[in-house]
Write an enzyme that holds these catalytic residues in place. Structure first.
Site, PDB file in Angstrom:
ATOM      1  N   HIS A  15      -8.169  -0.303  -4.971  1.00  0.00           N
ATOM      2  CA  HIS A  15      -7.903   0.064  -3.584  1.00  0.00           C
ATOM      3  C   HIS A  15      -8.834   1.184  -3.118  1.00  0.00           C
ATOM      4  O   HIS A  15      -9.328   1.165  -1.989  1.00  0.00           O
ATOM      5  CB  HIS A  15      -6.440   0.493  -3.417  1.00  0.00           C
ATOM      6  N   MET A  60     -10.118   2.746   0.634  1.00  0.00           N
ATOM      7  CA  MET A  60      -8.903   3.463   1.030  1.00  0.00           C
ATOM      8  C   MET A  60      -8.896   4.918   0.576  1.00  0.00           C
ATOM      9  O   MET A  60      -8.214   5.308  -0.380  1.00  0.00           O
ATOM     10  CB  MET A  60      -7.664   2.735   0.513  1.00  0.00           C
ATOM     11  N   HIS A  84     -28.318  13.575  -4.005  1.00  0.00           N
ATOM     12  CA  HIS A  84     -29.574  13.852  -4.692  1.00  0.00           C
ATOM     13  C   HIS A  84     -29.651  13.233  -6.088  1.00  0.00           C
ATOM     14  O   HIS A  84     -30.479  13.653  -6.913  1.00  0.00           O
ATOM     15  CB  HIS A  84     -29.879  15.343  -4.751  1.00  0.00           C
ATOM     16  N   ASP A 110      -1.480   8.775  -1.355  1.00  0.00           N
ATOM     17  CA  ASP A 110      -1.392   9.940  -2.238  1.00  0.00           C
ATOM     18  C   ASP A 110      -2.232  11.047  -1.606  1.00  0.00           C
ATOM     19  O   ASP A 110      -3.449  10.907  -1.483  1.00  0.00           O
ATOM     20  CB  ASP A 110      -1.916   9.554  -3.622  1.00  0.00           C
ATOM     21  N   HIS A 163     -27.347  16.915  -0.619  1.00  0.00           N
ATOM     22  CA  HIS A 163     -28.538  17.731  -0.373  1.00  0.00           C
ATOM     23  C   HIS A 163     -29.012  17.443   1.048  1.00  0.00           C
ATOM     24  O   HIS A 163     -29.103  16.287   1.450  1.00  0.00           O
ATOM     25  CB  HIS A 163     -29.637  17.375  -1.384  1.00  0.00           C
ATOM     26  N   HIS A 185       0.842  -1.193   0.000  1.00  0.00           N
ATOM     27  CA  HIS A 185       0.000   0.000   0.000  1.00  0.00           C
ATOM     28  C   HIS A 185       0.882   1.250   0.000  1.00  0.00           C
ATOM     29  O   HIS A 185       2.093   1.190   0.246  1.00  0.00           O
ATOM     30  CB  HIS A 185      -0.913   0.022   1.231  1.00  0.00           C
ATOM     31  N   HIS A 197      -3.790  14.603  -2.070  1.00  0.00           N
ATOM     32  CA  HIS A 197      -4.084  15.607  -3.081  1.00  0.00           C
ATOM     33  C   HIS A 197      -3.616  16.999  -2.641  1.00  0.00           C
ATOM     34  O   HIS A 197      -3.483  17.888  -3.483  1.00  0.00           O
ATOM     35  CB  HIS A 197      -5.580  15.636  -3.378  1.00  0.00           C
ATOM     36  N   GLU A 230     -29.257  24.750  -2.493  1.00  0.00           N
ATOM     37  CA  GLU A 230     -30.148  23.645  -2.139  1.00  0.00           C
ATOM     38  C   GLU A 230     -29.438  22.304  -2.295  1.00  0.00           C
ATOM     39  O   GLU A 230     -29.634  21.372  -1.514  1.00  0.00           O
ATOM     40  CB  GLU A 230     -31.402  23.671  -3.010  1.00  0.00           C
ATOM     41  N   THR A 231     -28.640  22.188  -3.327  1.00  0.00           N
ATOM     42  CA  THR A 231     -27.843  20.996  -3.614  1.00  0.00           C
ATOM     43  C   THR A 231     -26.513  21.483  -4.166  1.00  0.00           C
ATOM     44  O   THR A 231     -26.469  22.471  -4.896  1.00  0.00           O
ATOM     45  CB  THR A 231     -28.550  20.113  -4.665  1.00  0.00           C
ATOM     46  N   HIS A 268      -5.709   9.113  -0.644  1.00  0.00           N
ATOM     47  CA  HIS A 268      -6.121   7.748  -0.973  1.00  0.00           C
ATOM     48  C   HIS A 268      -4.909   6.881  -1.274  1.00  0.00           C
ATOM     49  O   HIS A 268      -3.811   7.383  -1.522  1.00  0.00           O
ATOM     50  CB  HIS A 268      -7.100   7.735  -2.159  1.00  0.00           C
ATOM     51  N   CYS A 269      -5.121   5.578  -1.265  1.00  0.00           N
ATOM     52  CA  CYS A 269      -4.077   4.632  -1.649  1.00  0.00           C
ATOM     53  C   CYS A 269      -3.960   4.642  -3.169  1.00  0.00           C
ATOM     54  O   CYS A 269      -4.954   4.805  -3.878  1.00  0.00           O
ATOM     55  CB  CYS A 269      -4.432   3.241  -1.138  1.00  0.00           C
TER      56      CYS A 269
END
Length: 360
Positions: free
Chosen positions: A164, A169, A325, A117, A274, A114, A119, A298-299, A154-155
């Protein structure tokens, strides 16, 4: 003396291979702190704003491969891969200018290599190139949090990234501005609670009779799962790893008058959160605090591979549904949660004028 010189040369070479140079590291002069991570949907204790100097914030996470129950009613299981045993992994919180230092442990009980990463990080595939560890190994990665926002981690093992990620992950790193959140026009924003919602699209294979299959190890499930994944049609879309993870006794809670920060991660697929009966007072749908938030949504839209952040002050008591939604994914596949809010009802905002009765 010759041995000493050889050792020094080897140390310098190792430093270069790790992406640095054999010089003094500014981070070594800073205060180191070790806050406690907590399981989602809760978020670690943190200051929303700080006047302190940047710090090195040390975290430790252990990778755990384990079978989890995705749907208790149907007994459906997933051979998951996780950070710290949860889907999503814990939400880490630092401030802009801090250094994130992670000790990543691959348990000897695991079967696969494993990595991680971030971001939020710069270079080396977000740290993925520097954190490859086999079962029974650990590594330490440090990077500077030089931009604000909520970011996915994340992996990302070569050739198996998607598998993964959809097996559990992923998680969130939130980098707050040192002055705290604002509305983009100088008004400071504050929240009383913060919750993490990790949305997962799952691809669980079925047998010839249409029953979901169960596996003893992730590797055993690999071939079948990839076959389902490539059809791009999830069998489940869930919050925090399972159907009902945030409903009933597991619901998020608040009180009338409290402001709640919702941190919604979507590591693989787009989603559209939402809050039924509520709104997004302030929404960073891309999760990046350097941008002014949208108002009164709203969303909102969270692209796959990112984190959306919404702030809402509750005005009425009751049970609010927090959903994706795409209502098929919410009500048929599992992407729904609850917020239970205590307080006094405000008739000025809403009231039933006439109760249901037979038509005259």
């Amino acid at each position: 003396m010759k041995v000493f010189r050889l050792c020094m040369a080897a140390t310098a070479l190792a430093s270069l291979l790790a992406g640095g140079v054999a010089t003094a590291d500014p981070a070594d002069q800073l205060e180191h702190i070790r806050p406690m991570l907590v399981a989602p949907p809760n978020v670690m204790a943190h200051e929303q704003a700080t006047k302190a100097k940047p710090k090195v914030v040390e975290f430790t996470m252990t990778i755990e491969e384990k079978k989890i129950v995705v749907d208790e009613e149907k007994g459906t299981t997933l051979q998951a891969m996780t950070f710290n045993g949860t889907m999503p992994g814990p939400t880490m919180v630092v401030h802009e200018g801090d250094y994130v230092q992670l000790t990543l442990i691959n348990s000897s009980k695991n079967t696969l290599e494993h990595n991680i990463d971030f971001h939020a990080a710069t270079g080396a595939l977000g740290g993925g190139a520097l954190t490859k560890i086999k079962p029974g190994e650990q590594t330490v990665l440090r990077f500077k949090a030089d931009r604000t926002g909520a970011f996915i981690y994340h992996c990302a093992p070569e050739g198996m990234v998607a598998w993964h990620v959809v097996s559990g992950m992923s998680g969130t790193l939130m980098v707050l501005p040192r002055e705290g959140l604002t509305d983009g026009h100088g008004k400071k924003l504050h929240y009383d609670k913060a919750y993490t919602i990790g949305e997962f699209d799952l691809y669980i294979p079925k047998d010839e009779n249409g029953n979901y299959k169960s596996y003893d190890t992730p590797l055993e499930s690999y071939g079948d799962t990839v076959e389902v994944m490539r059809k791009l049609t999830p069998t489940h879309v869930v919050f925090n790893g399972k159907v009902g993870a945030l409903t009933g006794k597991n619901a998020m809670t608040a009180k009338v008058g409290e402001t709640v920060l919702f941190i919604h991660s979507a590591a693989n697929r787009d989603t559209r959160p939402h809050l039924i009966g509520g709104h997004g007072d302030y929404v960073w749908d891309g999760g990046k605090f350097a941008n002014a938030p949208d108002r009164n949504l709203e969303t909102w839209f969270v692209p796959g591979g990112s984190v959306g952040v919404a702030l809402y002050k509750f005005k009425q008591p009751g049970v609010y549904a927090y959903v994706n939604h795409n209502l098929i994914e919410a009500f048929e596949l599992g992407a729904a949660g609850h917020v239970k809010v205590e307080g006094k009802w405000n008739n000025d905002l809403m009231k039933q004028v006439v109760a249901p009765s037979p038509i005259k």
